[in-house]
Motif scaffolding. Structure first.
Motif, PDB file in Angstrom:
ATOM      1  N   LEU A 228      18.049  25.360 -17.783  1.00  0.00           N
ATOM      2  CA  LEU A 228      18.899  25.703 -16.637  1.00  0.00           C
ATOM      3  C   LEU A 228      18.170  25.272 -15.376  1.00  0.00           C
ATOM      4  CD1 LEU A 228      21.504  27.217 -15.663  1.00  0.00           C
ATOM      5  CD2 LEU A 228      20.050  29.241 -15.424  1.00  0.00           C
ATOM      6  N   TRP A 229      18.619  24.167 -14.766  1.00  0.00           N
ATOM      7  CA  TRP A 229      17.945  23.692 -13.564  1.00  0.00           C
ATOM      8  C   TRP A 229      18.849  22.775 -12.744  1.00  0.00           C
ATOM      9  CZ3 TRP A 229      18.229  18.629 -14.727  1.00  0.00           C
ATOM     10  CH2 TRP A 229      17.942  18.186 -16.022  1.00  0.00           C
ATOM     11  N   VAL A 230      18.417  22.527 -11.504  1.00  0.00           N
ATOM     12  CA  VAL A 230      19.106  21.615 -10.597  1.00  0.00           C
ATOM     13  C   VAL A 230      18.113  20.548 -10.156  1.00  0.00           C
ATOM     14  CG1 VAL A 230      20.288  21.354  -8.389  1.00  0.00           C
ATOM     15  CG2 VAL A 230      20.711  23.379  -9.797  1.00  0.00           C
ATOM     16  N   ASP A 231      18.491  19.293 -10.317  1.00  0.00           N
ATOM     17  CA  ASP A 231      17.657  18.168  -9.898  1.00  0.00           C
ATOM     18  C   ASP A 231      18.072  17.677  -8.519  1.00  0.00           C
ATOM     19  OD1 ASP A 231      15.849  17.893 -11.895  1.00  0.00           O
ATOM     20  OD2 ASP A 231      16.799  16.185 -12.877  1.00  0.00           O
ATOM     21  N   PHE A 232      17.091  17.364  -7.703  1.00  0.00           N
ATOM     22  CA  PHE A 232      17.323  16.718  -6.410  1.00  0.00           C
ATOM     23  C   PHE A 232      16.738  15.313  -6.500  1.00  0.00           C
ATOM     24  CE2 PHE A 232      17.694  21.160  -5.568  1.00  0.00           C
ATOM     25  CZ  PHE A 232      18.632  21.274  -4.535  1.00  0.00           C
ATOM     26  N   LYS A 233      17.635  14.322  -6.598  1.00  0.00           N
ATOM     27  CA  LYS A 233      17.227  12.932  -6.736  1.00  0.00           C
ATOM     28  C   LYS A 233      16.929  12.373  -5.352  1.00  0.00           C
ATOM     29  CE  LYS A 233      18.265  12.777 -11.200  1.00  0.00           C
ATOM     30  NZ  LYS A 233      17.314  12.476 -12.260  1.00  0.00           N
ATOM     31  N   ILE A 234      15.654  12.185  -5.053  1.00  0.00           N
ATOM     32  CA  ILE A 234      15.239  11.784  -3.713  1.00  0.00           C
ATOM     33  C   ILE A 234      14.935  10.294  -3.666  1.00  0.00           C
ATOM     34  CG2 ILE A 234      13.562  12.227  -1.865  1.00  0.00           C
ATOM     35  CD1 ILE A 234      13.164  15.035  -3.204  1.00  0.00           C
ATOM     36  N   LEU A 235      13.974   9.876  -4.447  1.00  0.00           N
ATOM     37  CA  LEU A 235      13.593   8.470  -4.576  1.00  0.00           C
ATOM     38  C   LEU A 235      13.311   8.200  -6.046  1.00  0.00           C
ATOM     39  CD1 LEU A 235      10.946   8.274  -1.703  1.00  0.00           C
ATOM     40  CD2 LEU A 235      13.255   7.341  -1.591  1.00  0.00           C
ATOM     41  N   GLN A 237      10.653   7.083  -7.022  1.00  0.00           N
ATOM     42  CA  GLN A 237       9.255   7.449  -7.200  1.00  0.00           C
ATOM     43  C   GLN A 237       9.008   8.955  -7.106  1.00  0.00           C
ATOM     44  OE1 GLN A 237      10.403   5.200  -4.988  1.00  0.00           O
ATOM     45  NE2 GLN A 237       9.783   3.293  -6.003  1.00  0.00           N
ATOM     46  N   PHE A 238       9.952   9.717  -6.554  1.00  0.00           N
ATOM     47  CA  PHE A 238       9.703  11.146  -6.347  1.00  0.00           C
ATOM     48  C   PHE A 238      11.023  11.915  -6.351  1.00  0.00           C
ATOM     49  CE2 PHE A 238       9.095  14.979  -3.848  1.00  0.00           C
ATOM     50  CZ  PHE A 238       7.900  15.484  -4.362  1.00  0.00           C
ATOM     51  N   ASN A 239      11.128  12.846  -7.305  1.00  0.00           N
ATOM     52  CA  ASN A 239      12.301  13.714  -7.404  1.00  0.00           C
ATOM     53  C   ASN A 239      11.825  15.133  -7.684  1.00  0.00           C
ATOM     54  OD1 ASN A 239      14.551  11.486  -7.597  1.00  0.00           O
ATOM     55  ND2 ASN A 239      12.968  10.895  -9.058  1.00  0.00           N
ATOM     56  N   TRP A 240      12.678  16.096  -7.331  1.00  0.00           N
ATOM     57  CA  TRP A 240      12.275  17.496  -7.464  1.00  0.00           C
ATOM     58  C   TRP A 240      13.256  18.236  -8.365  1.00  0.00           C
ATOM     59  CZ3 TRP A 240      14.233  21.993  -4.277  1.00  0.00           C
ATOM     60  CH2 TRP A 240      13.555  23.188  -4.616  1.00  0.00           C
ATOM     61  N   ARG A 241      12.708  18.967  -9.325  1.00  0.00           N
ATOM     62  CA  ARG A 241      13.502  19.848 -10.174  1.00  0.00           C
ATOM     63  C   ARG A 241      13.268  21.283  -9.701  1.00  0.00           C
ATOM     64  NH1 ARG A 241      13.684  18.229 -16.184  1.00  0.00           N
ATOM     65  NH2 ARG A 241      14.971  16.684 -15.106  1.00  0.00           N
ATOM     66  N   ALA A 242      14.316  21.903  -9.190  1.00  0.00           N
ATOM     67  CA  ALA A 242      14.200  23.242  -8.613  1.00  0.00           C
ATOM     68  C   ALA A 242      13.827  24.261  -9.688  1.00  0.00           C
ATOM     69  CB  ALA A 242      15.512  23.635  -7.931  1.00  0.00           C
ATOM     70  N   PRO A 243      13.266  25.424  -9.294  1.00  0.00           N
ATOM     71  CA  PRO A 243      12.890  26.439 -10.283  1.00  0.00           C
ATOM     72  C   PRO A 243      14.049  26.814 -11.199  1.00  0.00           C
ATOM     73  CG  PRO A 243      11.959  26.987  -8.154  1.00  0.00           C
ATOM     74  CD  PRO A 243      12.867  25.811  -7.922  1.00  0.00           C
ATOM     75  N   GLY A 244      13.746  26.877 -12.471  1.00  0.00           N
ATOM     76  CA  GLY A 244      14.736  27.207 -13.488  1.00  0.00           C
ATOM     77  C   GLY A 244      14.051  27.318 -14.834  1.00  0.00           C
ATOM     78  N   ILE A 245      14.815  27.109 -15.894  1.00  0.00           N
ATOM     79  CA  ILE A 245      14.262  27.103 -17.250  1.00  0.00           C
ATOM     80  C   ILE A 245      14.172  25.649 -17.698  1.00  0.00           C
ATOM     81  CG2 ILE A 245      14.577  27.849 -19.634  1.00  0.00           C
ATOM     82  CD1 ILE A 245      16.249  30.182 -18.544  1.00  0.00           C
ATOM     83  N   ASP A 246      12.980  25.217 -18.055  1.00  0.00           N
ATOM     84  CA  ASP A 246      12.775  23.814 -18.398  1.00  0.00           C
ATOM     85  C   ASP A 246      11.802  23.715 -19.570  1.00  0.00           C
ATOM     86  OD1 ASP A 246      13.086  21.099 -18.267  1.00  0.00           O
ATOM     87  OD2 ASP A 246      11.983  20.827 -16.393  1.00  0.00           O
ATOM     88  N   LEU A 247      11.636  22.502 -20.086  1.00  0.00           N
ATOM     89  CA  LEU A 247      10.785  22.243 -21.239  1.00  0.00           C
ATOM     90  C   LEU A 247       9.422  21.725 -20.783  1.00  0.00           C
ATOM     91  CD1 LEU A 247      13.397  20.458 -23.529  1.00  0.00           C
ATOM     92  CD2 LEU A 247      12.899  22.903 -23.318  1.00  0.00           C
ATOM     93  N   VAL A 248       8.360  22.294 -21.328  1.00  0.00           N
ATOM     94  CA  VAL A 248       7.005  21.841 -21.002  1.00  0.00           C
ATOM     95  C   VAL A 248       6.850  20.385 -21.442  1.00  0.00           C
ATOM     96  CG1 VAL A 248       4.552  22.206 -21.433  1.00  0.00           C
ATOM     97  CG2 VAL A 248       6.087  24.172 -21.187  1.00  0.00           C
ATOM     98  N   PRO A 249       6.362  19.513 -20.575  1.00  0.00           N
ATOM     99  CA  PRO A 249       6.262  18.081 -20.912  1.00  0.00           C
ATOM    100  C   PRO A 249       5.061  17.774 -21.795  1.00  0.00           C
ATOM    101  CG  PRO A 249       5.480  18.435 -18.682  1.00  0.00           C
ATOM    102  CD  PRO A 249       6.003  19.763 -19.158  1.00  0.00           C
ATOM    103  N   ILE A 250       5.080  18.314 -23.008  1.00  0.00           N
ATOM    104  CA  ILE A 250       4.033  18.059 -23.998  1.00  0.00           C
ATOM    105  C   ILE A 250       4.659  17.361 -25.198  1.00  0.00           C
ATOM    106  CG2 ILE A 250       2.608  19.170 -25.751  1.00  0.00           C
ATOM    107  CD1 ILE A 250       1.109  19.189 -23.273  1.00  0.00           C
ATOM    108  N   GLY A 251       4.106  16.208 -25.589  1.00  0.00           N
ATOM    109  CA  GLY A 251       4.638  15.490 -26.737  1.00  0.00           C
ATOM    110  C   GLY A 251       5.986  14.860 -26.442  1.00  0.00           C
ATOM    111  N   TYR A 252       6.555  14.244 -27.470  1.00  0.00           N
ATOM    112  CA  TYR A 252       7.868  13.599 -27.333  1.00  0.00           C
ATOM    113  C   TYR A 252       8.989  14.497 -27.839  1.00  0.00           C
ATOM    114  CZ  TYR A 252      11.673  10.260 -27.933  1.00  0.00           C
ATOM    115  OH  TYR A 252      12.887   9.628 -27.866  1.00  0.00           O
ATOM    116  N   ILE A 253       8.840  15.082 -29.019  1.00  0.00           N
ATOM    117  CA  ILE A 253       9.931  15.825 -29.642  1.00  0.00           C
ATOM    118  C   ILE A 253      10.255  17.105 -28.886  1.00  0.00           C
ATOM    119  CG2 ILE A 253      10.627  17.051 -31.758  1.00  0.00           C
ATOM    120  CD1 ILE A 253      10.802  14.009 -31.948  1.00  0.00           C
TER     121      ILE A 253
END
Length: 547
Positions: A228-235, A237-253
Motif C-alpha cells: 500500500l503506497w503512493v509513488d511520486f515520479k519526479i525524475l 534518476q530520483f523518485n519517492w515512494r511515500a510511507p506505506g507498506i512495501d517490500l524490502v529490496p532483498i533478493g529478486y523473488i
C-alpha cells in the motif's frame, strides 16, 4: 498496412460520399462503352471521345486524391484512439525501477491486421489504384483483470494467485505421506494514476481460501494488505515512494514473487525463512535509474523484531509478556527469520529501531540476457521491548545485517537459462536472541546464517495450441542453507539437532500455455543432519497465474 480489394461492407466505412463517387465512376465508364460505339463512324466523333477520356482521367485523379485524404484522416483517427486507450498503469510503471513490487511478465500481443507496407509494384506494369484500409484494433491487455476496459481513466486492476495439490511427507507424523490441497493465495492488484506522476498501488491478498477461522466452512485463512503506497515520479534518476507498506529490496523473488516468475510449485527455498518472503514492512524509499544498465532503491523501514508469538502475548505497554511468561522467538535456527517480520498496523511494533536497506539492479547491455542484483539490509536492534530469558533476565540489543547477490541469465539464441543466489545474515549479539535463551536447545542460533542456490532450466517451444504459443520449462535447482552455524552464546545448552542445516534437490517442469499462466509439477528431496532425517519430501502440482 493491409491492402486488399474493397467489399461493400468495407466501402460503407467511408460513408455516403464514397458510394456517390463510386457510382459516378461506374456511370462514366458505362457512357464510354456506349458512346464509343455511336461515335466510331467519323474522326470528329473520335476527337470528342478523346476529349471525354481526357476529362474522365482528370476526374479519376481528383477522386483518387480525395479518397487518399480521407484514408489518411481515418488512419490518424484510429491511431489516436489506440494511443489514448487506458492502459495498465502497473505495467507502465512496474519496470521504472527495481523498486516496483509488480512487474507484469506477459509479452505484448501483436495487433491484428497489417504487419508492413505492400511491396513496391513493377515500373513496367503500373499497379491499379488500391485503397489502404485502416489497421484493425489491437488485441492489447485490458486494464481490468485483463478482460475489460477501465471505467475510470488511469485505473487498472490485476491479479495473481496459485493453487497447490499433491502429496507431502509430514515430519510431525514420522514422515508419513499425506495428500492435500491448498488454494494458497489470490491477490488483487489495484493501481490508479492520480496524475501521470502520482501513482497509487496496493495488493490485497487472500490466503488459504478464506479470511477467517470457520469450522462450518472449514476456513483457516487470512485477508491482508501486502502492499500500500503512493509513488511520486519526479525524475528518471530520483523518485519517492511515500510511507506505506512495501517490500524490502532483498533478493529478486521477494519483490517479484508472482508464480509465473519461478518454475517450482513452491517459492525457492532461500525465500522460505532465511529471507522471510513475502517480506513486507512499514517503509518509505527513493529509487531511480543511474544509467541504462543500473538502477537503485534505498529504503528506511520499521525493523524486524525477535518476537514470533501471537498478539495475545503483547502487552498494552507494547512489550513482550512480563518475565516468568515464556514467548516464541522471532529468529531461530529452524525457521530463520520467518517469524520476525514487524506488525503492519495499530502501532503494535515492539521496538523503535529503524532499518535501512538498499539494492542495485544491473542489466548490462554488453551481456544480453543477463540480469542481476546486489542488496543489503541493516537494523541496529531486533530485540523487542521487555525481552527476557526464561530466568527473568532482560536481554540486550542485537543487530541484524544481511547481504544478497543473485543473477538470472537467459543465454541468447538458445533455450538455456541459469540462475544463482547467495544470501547471508549476521547477528551482532546472538547471546541476546530469544532462541538462545528459551530453554529449547534445538533451535539455537549462531553468529551467522547463510544459504546459496543454483538452477538450470531449458525453454522448449511447443508451438501453437488453443490459439496461443505454449512453452515447457524443465528445471533443476540445488539449495543449501545453514541456519545454525558456530558462534552460539546464551543461557541454553548448545545442542542443535542438525535440522537447521539442509540441502534441497528440486526438479520438475513448468508449462506455460501463455506467459500469464503456469502449470507446474515438482519433486523435492530434502536432506538435513538430524538423526531422523528431514522427512519432508514432496510431490506437488500447481496452477499459477498473473495478469
Amino acid at each position: 498496412m493491409l491492402s486488399q480489394p474493397y467489399t461493400h461492407l468495407e466501402a460503407s466505412k467511408f460513408g455516403p460520399g464514397f458510394r456517390t463517387r463510386a457510382a459516378l465512376l461506374a456511370a462514366t465508364a458505362l457512357s464510354i462503352v456506349t458512346g464509343s460505339g455511336a461515335f466510331a463512324a467519323d474522326d470528329s466523333a473520335n476527337e470528342a471521345l478523346l476529349k471525354k477520356l481526357d476529362k474522365m482521367e482528370r476526374r479519376i485523379e481528383a477522386l483518387e486524391a480525395e479518397l487518399k485524404q480521407k484514408d489518411s484522416r481515418l488512419q490518424a483517427e484510429a491511431g489516436t484512439k489506440s494511443s489514448s486507450r487506458p492502459g495498465s498503469v502497473r505495467s507502465a510503471n512496474a519496470t521504472a525501477s527495481s523498486t516496483d513490487a509488480k512487474q507484469t511478465p506477459d509479452a505484448k500481443q501483436e495487433a491484428n491486421g497489417a504487419k508492413g507496407k505492400p511491396e513496391a509494384q513493377s515500373a513496367e506494369a503500373p499497379a491499379k489504384p488500391m485503397l489502404n484500409l485502416p489497421p484493425l484494433p489491437a488485441a492489447g491487455d485490458k486494464p481490468i483483470l485483463g478482460v475489460a476496459d477501465s471505467p475510470v481513466p488511469g485505473l487498472s486492476i490485476g491479479a495473481y494467485g496459485e493453487v497447490k495439490f499433491g502429496s507431502v511427507q509430514n515430519p510431525a507424523a514420522n514422515g508419513q505421506w499425506q495428500n492435500g490441497f491448498d488454494a494458497q493465495r489470490f491477490v488483487l492488484l489495484p493501481t490508479y494514476a492520480i496524475t501521470p506522476n502520482i501513482i497509487f498501488n496496493a495488493e490485497i491478498e487472500f490466503e488459504h481460501a478464506g479470511s477467517g477461522f470457520d469450522n462450518d466452512d472449514k476456513l483457516h485463512g487470512t485477508a491482508e494488505i501486502e502492499q500500500l503506497w503512493v509513488d511520486f515520479k519526479i525524475l528518471d534518476q530520483f523518485n519517492w515512494r511515500a510511507p506505506g507498506i512495501d517490500l524490502v529490496p532483498i533478493g529478486y523473488i521477494n519483490q517479484h514473487h508472482e508464480p509465473t516468475q519461478f518454475y517450482s510449485v513452491n517459492r525457492p527455498e532461500l525465500y522460505n525463512g532465511l529471507i522471510p518472503s513475502t517480506w513486507k514492512v512499514p517503509a518509505s524509499s527513493v529509487y531511480g535509474t543511474i544509467s541504462e544498465d543500473l538502477k537503485y532503491q534505498v529504503m528506511v523501514s520499521t525493523s524486524n523484531e525477535d518476537f514470533g508469538d501471537s498478539f495475545d502475548n503483547r502487552t498494552d505497554a507494547r512489550t513482550v509478556p512480563p518475565p516468568g511468561t515464556p514467548y516464541v522467538a522471532g529468529i531461530d535456527g529452524l525457521n530463520g527469520l520467518g517469524f520476525s517480520r514487524p506488525p503492519l498496523g495499530d502501532f503494535q511494533q515492539l521496538n523503535n529501531a529503524v532499518a535501512v536497506s538498499g539494492r542495485l539492479d544491473v542489466t548490462p547491455t554488453v551481456l544480453p540476457g543477463f540480469a542481476g542484483s546486489v542488496s543489503a539490509y541493516y537494523s541496529p536492534n531486533t530485540t523487542p521491548r521487555g525481552a527476557h530469558d526464561d530466568f527473568g533476565n532482560f536481554l540486550g540489543h542485537s543487530s541484524l545485517t544481511m547481504f544478497d547477490a543473485e543473477f538470472r541469465y537467459r543465454v541468447p539464441d538458445t533455450g538455456l537459462e541459469l540462475r544463482g543466489e547467495y544470501v547471508r545474515a549476521e547477528f551482532g549479539h546472538p547471546e541476546n536472541l530469544r532462541a538462545n535463551n528459551d530453554s529449547d536447545p534445538t533451535n539455537n542460533v549462531g553468529r551467522t546464517m547463510y544459504g546459496y542456490s543454483g538452477e538450470i532450466a531449458y525453454h522448449v517451444p511447443l508451438g501453437t495450441i488453443l490459439n496461443s504459443e505454449w512453452e515447457a520449462v524443465p528445471f533443476y535447482r540445488y539449495t543449501y542453507q545453514n541456519l545454525q552455524t558456530g558462534g552460539f552464546a546464551g543461557t541454553d545448552a548448545n545442542l542443535p539437532t542438525g535440522a537447521g542445516q539442509r540441502q534441497f534437490h528440486t526438479a520438475g517442469f513448468a508449462l506455460f500455455p501463455s506467459p500469464k499462466i503456469a502449470l507446474k509439477a515438482t519433486y523435492q528431496h530434502v536432506i538435513d543432519k538430524s538423526i531422523t532425517g528431514a522427512m519432508s519430501d514432496s510431490f506437488l502440482g500447481g496452477v499459477g497465474f498473473f495478469f
